[in-house]
Write a protein that holds these residues in place. Structure first.
Motif, mmCIF file in Angstrom:
data_model
loop_
_atom_site.group_PDB
_atom_site.id
_atom_site.type_symbol
_atom_site.label_atom_id
_atom_site.label_comp_id
_atom_site.label_asym_id
_atom_site.label_seq_id
_atom_site.Cartn_x
_atom_site.Cartn_y
_atom_site.Cartn_z
ATOM 1 N N LEU A 59 32.956 26.114 43.170
ATOM 2 C CA LEU A 59 32.509 26.618 41.875
ATOM 3 C C LEU A 59 31.096 26.158 41.549
ATOM 4 N N GLU A 60 30.761 24.978 42.018
ATOM 5 C CA GLU A 60 29.441 24.399 41.758
ATOM 6 C C GLU A 60 28.334 25.427 42.026
ATOM 7 N N ASP A 61 28.444 26.021 43.192
ATOM 8 C CA ASP A 61 27.441 27.000 43.608
ATOM 9 C C ASP A 61 27.514 28.269 42.754
ATOM 10 N N VAL A 62 28.743 28.687 42.445
ATOM 11 C CA VAL A 62 28.922 29.915 41.672
ATOM 12 C C VAL A 62 28.310 29.751 40.275
ATOM 13 N N ILE A 63 28.560 28.583 39.670
ATOM 14 C CA ILE A 63 28.050 28.365 38.318
ATOM 15 C C ILE A 63 26.531 28.249 38.328
ATOM 16 N N ALA A 64 26.007 27.553 39.322
ATOM 17 C CA ALA A 64 24.566 27.310 39.354
ATOM 18 C C ALA A 64 23.777 28.562 39.710
ATOM 19 N N ASN A 65 24.252 29.299 40.718
ATOM 20 C CA ASN A 65 23.426 30.395 41.233
ATOM 21 C C ASN A 65 23.876 31.782 40.800
ATOM 22 N N LYS A 66 25.071 31.871 40.201
ATOM 23 C CA LYS A 66 25.610 33.169 39.791
ATOM 24 C C LYS A 66 25.395 34.253 40.857
ATOM 25 N N PRO A 67 25.984 34.061 42.041
ATOM 26 C CA PRO A 67 25.788 35.087 43.084
ATOM 27 C C PRO A 67 26.504 36.386 42.704
ATOM 28 N N ASP A 68 25.928 37.501 43.155
ATOM 29 C CA ASP A 68 26.519 38.803 42.847
ATOM 30 C C ASP A 68 27.787 39.041 43.644
ATOM 31 N N SER A 69 27.970 38.238 44.686
ATOM 32 C CA SER A 69 29.089 38.516 45.588
ATOM 33 C C SER A 69 30.388 37.877 45.119
ATOM 34 N N ILE A 70 30.338 37.124 44.016
ATOM 35 C CA ILE A 70 31.562 36.478 43.530
ATOM 36 C C ILE A 70 31.707 36.717 42.025
ATOM 37 N N VAL A 71 32.889 37.143 41.630
ATOM 38 C CA VAL A 71 33.170 37.320 40.207
ATOM 39 C C VAL A 71 34.396 36.482 39.855
ATOM 40 N N LEU A 72 34.288 35.741 38.746
ATOM 41 C CA LEU A 72 35.425 34.947 38.299
ATOM 42 C C LEU A 72 36.175 35.717 37.221
ATOM 43 N N PHE A 73 37.499 35.776 37.367
ATOM 44 C CA PHE A 73 38.321 36.407 36.336
ATOM 45 C C PHE A 73 39.291 35.392 35.770
ATOM 46 N N ASP A 74 39.287 35.298 34.444
ATOM 47 C CA ASP A 74 40.147 34.355 33.738
ATOM 48 C C ASP A 74 41.350 35.134 33.224
ATOM 49 N N ILE A 75 42.539 34.782 33.699
ATOM 50 C CA ILE A 75 43.705 35.581 33.293
ATOM 51 C C ILE A 75 44.443 34.981 32.094
ATOM 52 N N PRO A 87 31.806 28.900 33.124
ATOM 53 C CA PRO A 87 30.624 29.727 32.851
ATOM 54 C C PRO A 87 30.555 30.937 33.773
ATOM 55 N N GLY A 88 30.311 32.085 33.174
ATOM 56 C CA GLY A 88 30.166 33.314 33.958
ATOM 57 C C GLY A 88 31.464 34.047 34.200
ATOM 58 N N ALA A 89 32.593 33.454 33.780
ATOM 59 C CA ALA A 89 33.882 34.110 34.027
ATOM 60 C C ALA A 89 34.095 35.248 33.045
ATOM 61 N N GLU A 90 34.847 36.253 33.493
ATOM 62 C CA GLU A 90 35.225 37.346 32.612
ATOM 63 C C GLU A 90 36.683 37.196 32.251
ATOM 64 N N ASN A 91 37.026 37.664 31.071
ATOM 65 C CA ASN A 91 38.415 37.572 30.653
ATOM 66 C C ASN A 91 39.192 38.813 31.103
ATOM 67 N N LEU A 92 40.325 38.574 31.738
ATOM 68 C CA LEU A 92 41.201 39.654 32.177
ATOM 69 C C LEU A 92 42.617 39.142 31.965
ATOM 70 N N SER A 93 43.070 39.215 30.714
ATOM 71 C CA SER A 93 44.360 38.619 30.369
ATOM 72 C C SER A 93 45.475 39.176 31.241
ATOM 73 N N ALA A 94 46.425 38.315 31.527
ATOM 74 C CA ALA A 94 47.538 38.722 32.394
ATOM 75 C C ALA A 94 48.225 39.968 31.861
ATOM 76 N N SER A 95 48.303 40.067 30.514
ATOM 77 C CA SER A 95 49.020 41.209 29.942
ATOM 78 C C SER A 95 48.270 42.526 30.116
ATOM 79 N N THR A 96 46.975 42.463 30.413
ATOM 80 C CA THR A 96 46.206 43.703 30.572
ATOM 81 C C THR A 96 45.920 44.013 32.043
ATOM 82 N N LEU A 97 46.523 43.241 32.936
ATOM 83 C CA LEU A 97 46.219 43.415 34.361
ATOM 84 C C LEU A 97 46.582 44.809 34.860
ATOM 85 N N ALA A 98 47.625 45.394 34.268
ATOM 86 C CA ALA A 98 48.094 46.676 34.781
ATOM 87 C C ALA A 98 47.373 47.863 34.150
ATOM 88 N N ASP A 99 46.413 47.607 33.269
ATOM 89 C CA ASP A 99 45.682 48.727 32.664
ATOM 90 C C ASP A 99 44.887 49.470 33.736
#
Lengths: 212, 203
Positions: A59-75, A87-99
């Motif tokens: 995560l260290e690298d992901v947070i520092a450099n925000k590479p385009d090749s990795i996306v964090l999803f917070d469920i 930092p940089g994570a997007e919210n994707l609640s478990a209840s909306t996963l099937a949308d």
């Protein structure tokens, strides 16, 4: 004499119409949102091989450099996400996963070759959705070991966790057999504050004391 | 024979051959992926170590504990009455027959809860109901049942009740003899005043 024998073409027309209807039916059948891409055996094998984990120190690298090749999803759900997230994570609640919209997004990311890292409050929360997406063909989805709680504890120095094994699951943390061995009853109650009653003796007086 | 009949016969034969390919899949029956996802995102599958301990102590006949750790670990220590089905042997013949029996609650147990949860997802995909995951696994079992920590004196009374239950469960599972509080064994020695030879004053 059957009626179709009067006109030999009638049968052929009827059969052709029948076949056309079938073909059209198959082509326009609504496609299910998901289909299993991994068989049960393959799923078990993938689990045993311990594939596709994302380690906290990465995560260290992901947070520092925000590479385009990795996306964090917070469920976790939206409210908890608002209280704090990686930092940089997007919210994707478990209840909306099937949308369908969210699935389209995930598919688009997969087609772009982006790695998706799922995390929940702990590893357990994201484990189910992660397994699910692996089974329906999202091979770009990884699971953050330790989850958000481990990240939060080690936020200050994530790279140090490369030597830590506290976030690894599936390891016994105790010597079960020894800890659960039959014990002496008195031992078990050692913590129950049974301090011996202390009897304070009257001090002897050398002189004859008055009174009773 | 009429040309049309021959044509229809051939068509039927072709369709009949086609059905052979339809049933060619050897995958067992599975639930739809959407259904599986709905089941996964609900946390209803978790049971606590206390609930499991209570069911074992009460001898609940509907409880079936399935230990998904490797056989060697299982032999070293396992919960009393649990059955060993390592994750890699889950799909081997006969093992799936333990699950989905009406009225039987299957609880998966592993070191933590991850391997147990993974087994749960796999069995759920096969449409098996009545399966649960012991949250925290054996590590949590050790912390809560085998070696419970005493709550602070000012902790809520429910904590103390829980602790009392866990203490009882600890004695049950470690096979300790019923303990008598140590305090009772201390003899309170009351020393009598020795008679003094000199005449004491007063009454």
């Amino acid at each position: 004499m059957h009626i179709h024998e009067l006109n030999p073409w009638r049968t052929l027309i009827a059969v052709s119409v029948f076949v056309v209807v079938l073909i059209v039916g198959f082509l326009t059948m609504p496609k299910p949102l998901f289909e299993y891409q991994k068989s049960m055996e393959e799923s078990v094998e993938a689990l045993i091989n311990g594939e596709d984990y994302f380690y906290p120190w990465e995560l260290e690298d992901v947070i520092a450099n925000k590479p385009d090749s990795i996306v964090l999803f917070d469920i976790r759900d939206n409210f908890v996400f608002g209280q704090g997230h990686i930092p940089g994570a997007e919210n994707l609640s478990a209840s909306t996963l099937a949308d369908p919209d969210n699935i389209k997004r995930l598919e688009a990311l997969r087609d772009m070759g982006v790695t998706i890292v799922l995390y929940g409050a702990d590893e357990l929360q994201a484990n189910g959705p992660w397994m699910f997406f692996r089974q329906v063909g999202f091979n770009n989805i990884k699971l953050l070991l330790g989850g958000y709680s481990y990240y939060k504890e080690n936020e200050a120095d994530l790279y140090e966790t490369i030597n830590d094994d506290a976030y690894f699951k599936g390891m016994p943390r105790y010597d079960y057999a020894e800890l659960a061995a039959p014990k002496d009853g008195a031992d078990l109650n050692a913590d129950q504050d049974n301090k011996p009653v202390q009897v304070r003796r009257r001090e002897k007086t050398s002189v004859a004391a008055g009174g009773c | 024979m009429n040309r049309n009949y021959i044509f229809l016969t051939i068509l039927m034969l072709v369709l009949a051959v086609g059905t052979l390919f339809l049933t060619g899949s050897d995958e067992p029956k599975q639930i739809a992926p959407e259904e599986l996802l709905q089941e996964i995102i609900q946390p209803t599958r978790y049971v606590s170590t206390d609930q499991v301990a209570k069911m074992i102590i009460q001898g609940d006949p509907s409880l079936l504990m399935v230990d998904v750790r490797p056989a060697a670990d299982y032999e070293e220590y396992a919960l009393p009455g649990s059955l060993n089905i390592p994750l890699e042997e889950l799909l081997n013949d006969g093992n799936l027959g333990y699950f989905g029996v009406p009225g039987v609650k299957v609880v998966f147990i592993s070191n933590d809860d991850i391997a147990a949860d993974q087994t749960w997802v796999l069995t759920k995909r096969l449409g098996i109901d009545g399966t649960y995951v012991m949250k925290g696994g054996l590590n949590c079992w050790m912390q809560t049942i085998i070696d419970p920590t005493q709550p602070d004196a000012d902790a809520p009374s429910v904590d103390h009740e829980l602790y009392a239950f866990r203490k009882g469960a600890q004695i049950y599972f470690t096979g300790a003899e019923s303990a008598t509080p140590e305090g009772d064994n201390v003899e309170v020695q009351v020393r009598r005043r020795e008679k003094t030879s000199v005449a004491a004053g007063g009454c």
